[in-house]
Design a protein around this motif. Structure first.
Motif, PDB file in Angstrom:
ATOM      1  N   SER A   1      41.072  39.445  39.477  1.00  0.00           N
ATOM      2  CA  SER A   1      41.049  40.718  39.747  1.00  0.00           C
ATOM      3  C   SER A   1      41.851  41.740  39.124  1.00  0.00           C
TER       4      SER A   1
ATOM      5  N   ARG B   1      40.763  43.246  35.731  1.00  0.00           N
ATOM      6  CA  ARG B   1      40.031  44.619  35.948  1.00  0.00           C
ATOM      7  C   ARG B   1      40.827  45.763  35.653  1.00  0.00           C
TER       8      ARG B   1
ATOM      9  N   ASN C   1      34.136  46.020  33.073  1.00  0.00           N
ATOM     10  CA  ASN C   1      34.046  45.570  34.496  1.00  0.00           C
ATOM     11  C   ASN C   1      33.127  44.595  34.769  1.00  0.00           C
TER      12      ASN C   1
END
Ligand code: ATP
Ligand code: MG
Lengths: 268, 253
Positions: free
Chosen positions: A196, A199, A252
């Motif tokens: 994460s 990202r 993404n």
């Protein structure tokens, strides 16, 4: 609350709302309506051409970009810098993050330095990097590498600090080797946080490359936007911005895809 | 193998948690430890498993483990401690992978323990798909896979509902009947202790000391569901301590 003793009253439902429902068609409709309004406003003259050109002109700008081969040139230049800098930064960041997370000595030595460099807005380092690495590719790639490296280090060792100690204890109680515990317990447990974080670093990398190209580059999306801006060619400027949006979306999506592949144990 | 604890004390910083503990688990014996919350039962078990070191005293084993034993002192955890990113099968394989055994043998061990714990059809499942009882079965299967000679269990059934824990308790008794492992079994549940313990050790509140040891002669298989008399006796021993321990401040966990 006066009701007759023998009348039955159905219990009214009051649990509606405050929950998320999926809606697949709303967002494309909103998107199309907005474009249509924009088109209408431009055609009827409500929206000045100097502020916002007709969407058709933006489409034409795109077409020109494609036909002249400039699309390939600019996007290619930016992508090359992005991929190189971001990949190297991520790999190095994960390695250093693991070293800090696993060895107290490395943590004592490096963590304060990382903490000190982390808050510097990396774009401020561009002039320095240009002096060190020249005006060419190297200064830009290094800028992205730097911008990716520090958040990755911090996220990685933070993730390792948060690995459930009871799982590590479990590994030790079965006499697993240090290497096995690191590879089979610590690494997979920190992977969700590391992914994460990717990202976020992908977004940082795009910001940095555009900023660097706006300042000093002949090729690249940033340079293209810069040129369009200085010529007041808002149609081309918007085309450049749309390309950036697409790049962000694709990055993404790619990370989301990787997450679904690697973390399929998390949800159905 | 036999497990012997001799005069073991443990302090954390200034906090004396265990004070001069002596106890023995004979070969093939299940020793239940009960005691008020925070009295150091889990700490004692971690000391026995070599996950922590005593501040003073000794913990020893006697006798040799079976020849195919891969990990003599093996834990079964209250919270199961399964790796959520590994399937049932792979969670068991985890504890075999560091040993020089062929893939074929590994698979045979896995199949055998899955069968013994009634898990065969769940071998490809993720832990999140299993109920609590199933998860603990995986925990038990994983422990059996290394063919332990002493099983260390820290409230293995207390995260489960009472029906499930009853089923698993019977399964554990059956397993013991077949394999006759030595075991230390920590529990809060007196009737559980009376069902599965050959010896029940009652601890005092912190600093934990051995307050009383009760031997139960009756074979595990022949025991009734409840033994109210013994339960009452144990509860009388514990009651005062438990009331006092509950009112204590700063005994988290
Ligand atoms: N690593 C640690 N550092 C400091 N204190 C600890 C540590 N582990 C346990 N303690 C303390 O030692 C005492 C005993 O803890 P332990 O978990 O062994 O109790 P327990 O008998 O297992 O309790 P419970 O019945 O609630 O499981 C507690 O007061 C706890 O706060
Ligand atoms: Mg405990």
């Amino acid at each position: 609350m006066k009701h007759k003793k023998n009348t039955f009253i159905k219990i009214p439902f009051r649990g509606s709302g405050f929950s998320y429902r999926k809606n697949y068609w709303i967002s494309p409709v909103v998107f199309i309506v907005l474009i249509a309004l924009w088109h209408l406003g431009s055609t009827l003259g409500f929206i000045s051409k100097l502020v916002l050109p007709n969407p058709t002109e933006v489409v034409i700008a795109f077409h020109d970009l494609y036909v002249t081969g400039d699309l390939y040139l600019h996007v290619g230049a930016s992508l090359k810098r992005l991929i190189l800098g971001w990949t190297l930064g991520s790999i190095l960041g994960i390695i250093i993050g693991f070293a800090i997370g696993l060895f107290s000595l490395v943590r004592a030595g490096l963590a304060p330095i990382v903490a000190a460099i982390f808050p510097i807005p990396k774009i401020a380092l561009l002039p320095l990097f240009i002096i060190w690495f020249g005006i060419g590719e190297l200064s830009k790639v290094n800028l992205i590498l730097f911008g990716t490296l520090f958040p990755t280090i911090i996220a990685t060792y933070g993730a390792i600090d948060n690995v459930d100690r009871s799982l590590i204890r479990m590994g030790q109680s079965f006499n697993l080797t240090w290497f096995s515990i690191t590879k089979k317990i610590v690494f997979p447990a920190s992977l969700p946080v590391i992914l994460s974080n990717m990202r976020i670093t992908a977004a940082i990398a795009i910001i940095l490359i555009v900023a660097a190209e706006l300042i000093a580059a002949e090729k690249g999306i940033g340079a293209y936007i810069q040129m369009a801006g200085s010529l007041f060619a808002i149609d081309r400027l918007l085309a450049g911005i749309i390309i950036l949006s697409c790049m962000g979306l694709i990055a993404n999506w790619l990370i989301g895809f990787t997450e679904r592949k690697l973390l399929k144990w998390r949800n159905l | 193998m036999e497990l012997v604890v001799e005069g073991v004390s443990k302090t954390y910083d200034d906090l004396l948690v265990l004070n001069q503990i002596d106890l023995t688990a004979d070969e093939g014996q299940i020793v239940c430890i009960i005691g008020p919350s925070g009295c150091g039962k889990s700490t004692l078990l971690r000391l026995m498993g070599g996950l922590e070191e005593p501040s003073s005293g000794n913990i020893k084993t006697r006798g040799s483990p079976p020849s195919d034993c891969l990990n003599a002192l093996t834990f079964i955890f209250q919270d199961f401690s399964l790796l959520p990113w590994r399937t049932v099968e792979s969670n068991i394989s985890l504890v075999l992978e560091d040993h020089p055994i062929s893939n074929k043998e590994k698979q045979e061990i896995i199949n055998s323990v899955l069968q013994r714990t009634n898990l065969s059809e769940f071998s490809k499942r993720w832990p999140r798909e299993l109920s609590g009882g199933m998860k603990q079965r995986v925990g038990i299967a994983r422990a059996l896979a290394v063919n332990p000679s002493i099983l260390l269990m820290d409230e293995p059934l207390s995260a489960l509902d009472s029906q499930t824990s009853e089923i698993l308790l019977n399964d554990l008794i059956d397993l013991w009947d077949k394999q006759r492992f030595t075991s230390i079994y920590i529990t809060h549940n007196l009737s559980e202790a009376i069902r599965i313990g050959h010896k029940i050790v009652v601890m005092s509140r912190r600093p934990g000391e051995v307050r009383e040891t009760v031997n139960i002669e009756k074979a595990l298989k022949e025991r009734e569901l409840r033994n109210i008399e013994l339960e009452k006796y144990l509860w009388d021993l514990l009651k005062e301590e438990a009331v006092a321990a509950e009112r204590e401040i700063g005994s988290e966990t």
